[in-house]
Design an enzyme around this catalytic site. Sequence first.
Site, mmCIF file in Angstrom:
data_model
loop_
_atom_site.group_PDB
_atom_site.id
_atom_site.type_symbol
_atom_site.label_atom_id
_atom_site.label_comp_id
_atom_site.label_asym_id
_atom_site.label_seq_id
_atom_site.Cartn_x
_atom_site.Cartn_y
_atom_site.Cartn_z
ATOM 1 N N PHE A 1 0.782 -1.777 0.032
ATOM 2 C CA PHE A 1 -0.189 -0.133 0.045
ATOM 3 C C PHE A 1 0.569 1.212 0.443
ATOM 4 O O PHE A 1 0.350 2.106 0.000
ATOM 5 C CB PHE A 1 -1.224 -0.063 0.893
ATOM 6 C CG PHE A 1 0.071 -0.004 2.198
ATOM 7 C CD1 PHE A 1 -0.849 2.349 2.372
ATOM 8 C CD2 PHE A 1 -0.146 -0.157 3.282
ATOM 9 C CE1 PHE A 1 0.234 2.519 3.872
ATOM 10 C CE2 PHE A 1 1.229 -0.241 4.355
ATOM 11 C CZ PHE A 1 0.762 1.118 4.739
ATOM 12 N N LYS B 1 -1.698 -6.714 -9.573
ATOM 13 C CA LYS B 1 -2.672 -7.382 -7.941
ATOM 14 C C LYS B 1 -2.160 -5.737 -7.552
ATOM 15 O O LYS B 1 -1.080 -5.773 -6.430
ATOM 16 C CB LYS B 1 -2.736 -7.992 -7.397
ATOM 17 C CG LYS B 1 -3.662 -8.379 -6.604
ATOM 18 C CD LYS B 1 -3.846 -8.809 -5.562
ATOM 19 C CE LYS B 1 -3.118 -8.945 -4.349
ATOM 20 N NZ LYS B 1 -3.654 -7.277 -2.999
ATOM 21 N N GLU C 1 -4.961 -3.541 -2.051
ATOM 22 C CA GLU C 1 -6.836 -3.648 -1.999
ATOM 23 C C GLU C 1 -6.406 -2.622 -1.558
ATOM 24 O O GLU C 1 -7.800 -1.810 -1.410
ATOM 25 C CB GLU C 1 -7.409 -4.975 -1.244
ATOM 26 C CG GLU C 1 -6.905 -5.141 0.183
ATOM 27 C CD GLU C 1 -5.101 -5.840 0.026
ATOM 28 O OE1 GLU C 1 -4.312 -5.330 -0.081
ATOM 29 O OE2 GLU C 1 -5.292 -6.602 1.104
ATOM 30 N N ARG C 2 -5.434 -1.694 -0.280
ATOM 31 C CA ARG C 2 -5.945 -0.006 0.060
ATOM 32 C C ARG C 2 -5.575 0.524 -0.294
ATOM 33 O O ARG C 2 -6.004 1.805 0.258
ATOM 34 C CB ARG C 2 -4.547 -0.535 0.908
ATOM 35 C CG ARG C 2 -4.903 -1.997 2.107
ATOM 36 C CD ARG C 2 -4.034 -2.011 3.408
ATOM 37 N NE ARG C 2 -3.072 -1.961 4.073
ATOM 38 C CZ ARG C 2 -2.828 -2.356 4.471
ATOM 39 N NH1 ARG C 2 -3.208 -1.982 5.846
ATOM 40 N NH2 ARG C 2 -1.918 -2.851 4.483
ATOM 41 N N CYS D 1 9.630 1.976 3.140
ATOM 42 C CA CYS D 1 10.482 1.013 3.407
ATOM 43 C C CYS D 1 11.973 1.436 3.957
ATOM 44 O O CYS D 1 12.865 0.241 4.472
ATOM 45 C CB CYS D 1 10.209 -0.059 2.320
ATOM 46 S SG CYS D 1 10.969 -0.208 0.759
ATOM 47 N N GLU E 1 8.998 -4.074 13.340
ATOM 48 C CA GLU E 1 9.089 -2.712 12.297
ATOM 49 C C GLU E 1 7.666 -2.122 12.337
ATOM 50 O O GLU E 1 6.649 -2.350 12.736
ATOM 51 C CB GLU E 1 8.158 -3.064 10.808
ATOM 52 C CG GLU E 1 8.207 -2.178 9.687
ATOM 53 C CD GLU E 1 8.313 -2.952 8.196
ATOM 54 O OE1 GLU E 1 7.805 -3.728 8.096
ATOM 55 O OE2 GLU E 1 8.843 -1.884 7.326
#
Length: 522
Positions: free
Chosen positions: A171, A195, A198-199, A303, A403
């Site tokens: 996301f 893909k 989905e967020r 990240c 994390e």
Amino acid sequence: KHLSAALASTADSYPKTHEKIASPEDTPYFLNNQFIQSKATQFIDLYDPATNNLVTRVPQMTDEELQAAVDSAEKAFPAWRATSVLARQQIMFRFVALIRENWDRLAASITLEQGKTFADAKGDVLRGIQVAEAACGAPELMKGEVLEVAKDMETRSYREPLGVVAAICPFNFPAMIPLWSIPIATVTGNTLILKPSERDPGAAMILAELVKKAGFPDGVVNIVHGAHRTVDFILEDPAIKAVSFVGGNKAGEYIFNKGSAHGKRVQANLGAKNHAAVLPDCNKNHFLNSVVGAAFGAAGQRCMSVSTLVMVGETKEWLPELAEMAKQLKVDGGFEEGADLGPVISPHSKERIERLIQSAADEGATILLDGRGYTPAKYPDGNWVGPTIITNVTPEMTCYREEIFGPVLVCLNVETLDEAMQLINKNEYGNGTAIFTRSGATAETFRRGIEAGQVGINVPIPVPLPMFSFTGNKKSVAGGGANTFYGRPGINFYTQQKTVTTLWKSEDAVAQKADVAMPTQS
Ligand code: NAD
């Protein structure tokens, strides 16, 4: 009709507001260059993280729909593979130009769905554009090698596309990470199933529209939706030859293992805990500015965010000044003028971040700056966490081991460079690290001895541009990091090598008798 918020806009007119959408539309999927409404019975609600208003619903696509996407990619492959690399390069040039034209529109979709500030979202798009621009160099990058290996004999190598490949995205960079795959996978001659998270699939849907406008043939790029079920479908489908994954360790290790077990190539970039070591001889103002930006920018949801500071010697005395600077950052809706950081992605994420902050207090650390409980007046319902600094942290504390993926900086104290390096090397993650020093010798010692894959020397977020590759290490990559994203290794990942050895002898040089011994080079 039936277009998501992202697709309902155009390059000239796009929403730059967190206002409630009167009648949110479902996000369609993209197959054969067409946007199609899913017949799914399950949907994932997508809320604006600044308001928690519904933006769209993302379908958990049915197996029939997913199969249709794979079929369309399979059908498109032979003709796309036969299209010359120069023709594919021309489409890529147009794709790059269109992304630039739609830059602000893409960024607006990111701010609405992901929450990061508009300026930061523009950077998200730019980092993707740079990968697409580098992919335009495919004719050069795909060149093989030739050597005359013996008398009358030569060996040539070719790079051939794999077939249908897939990408599964996280996301936190809704444009950049789809663009780690779309340009390189396609310019090398593969067809792609992507893909998005989905967020926040809105940016990927705009990219799909631009794919079509740029002239990609039907079925070369397909966008599917869903969560675990869609991922399992991708991992199990025999037509899919390779999977690119970026996201957290739980999903990534599962995807790497299952994808590999199904005989696919997998490249997988995972989680991180990036440390910056601070030496007393560094340029203090540069360090303070760098770390405030790198720890709290994008609400710490990068990240490569600096999430851990290792303060060497007396530098720990600079922490109150750092806290003062962090306190000045404006936490607000991403479209607001002057916003430095937006909300975190979901109420669940906010709750998890706050729990980790509390665990630090419970385990004996000091909360020097506490971002819990802050809410901008205009956005009472968003997922807000302000900049947070935790000091006197030790390696066994939960806030150090996990994390956090929020605007939280944990700080540890050591006395020497050696101790700092030992601490960093002991951490199981190895995405990025940085050192702040004015000494070339210190920087060299650090550069040589440190185990993280991406090292910044006075650079807080050392993400390499796409003429290099994204080189995480240790637990931040699956499979030992053999398949890195973009750059020359990215081209290699999406292509299979073929070598051809030829012999052209004059007729009278053909031997009278067969030689049955293994040929020796002469
Ligand atoms: P995530 O792992 O939750 O999701 C990533 C993708 O995997 C999504 O498309 C999701 O649908 C799918 N997924 C999630 N759980 C799954 C499961 N159990 N089985 C199958 N599929 C699953 O990651 P996220 O929260 O979207 O992104 C944040 C994470 O990504 C952080 O850990 C961050 O460090 C990491 N990240 C790493 C890099 C890198 O290059 N190393 C870059 C960006 C983000």
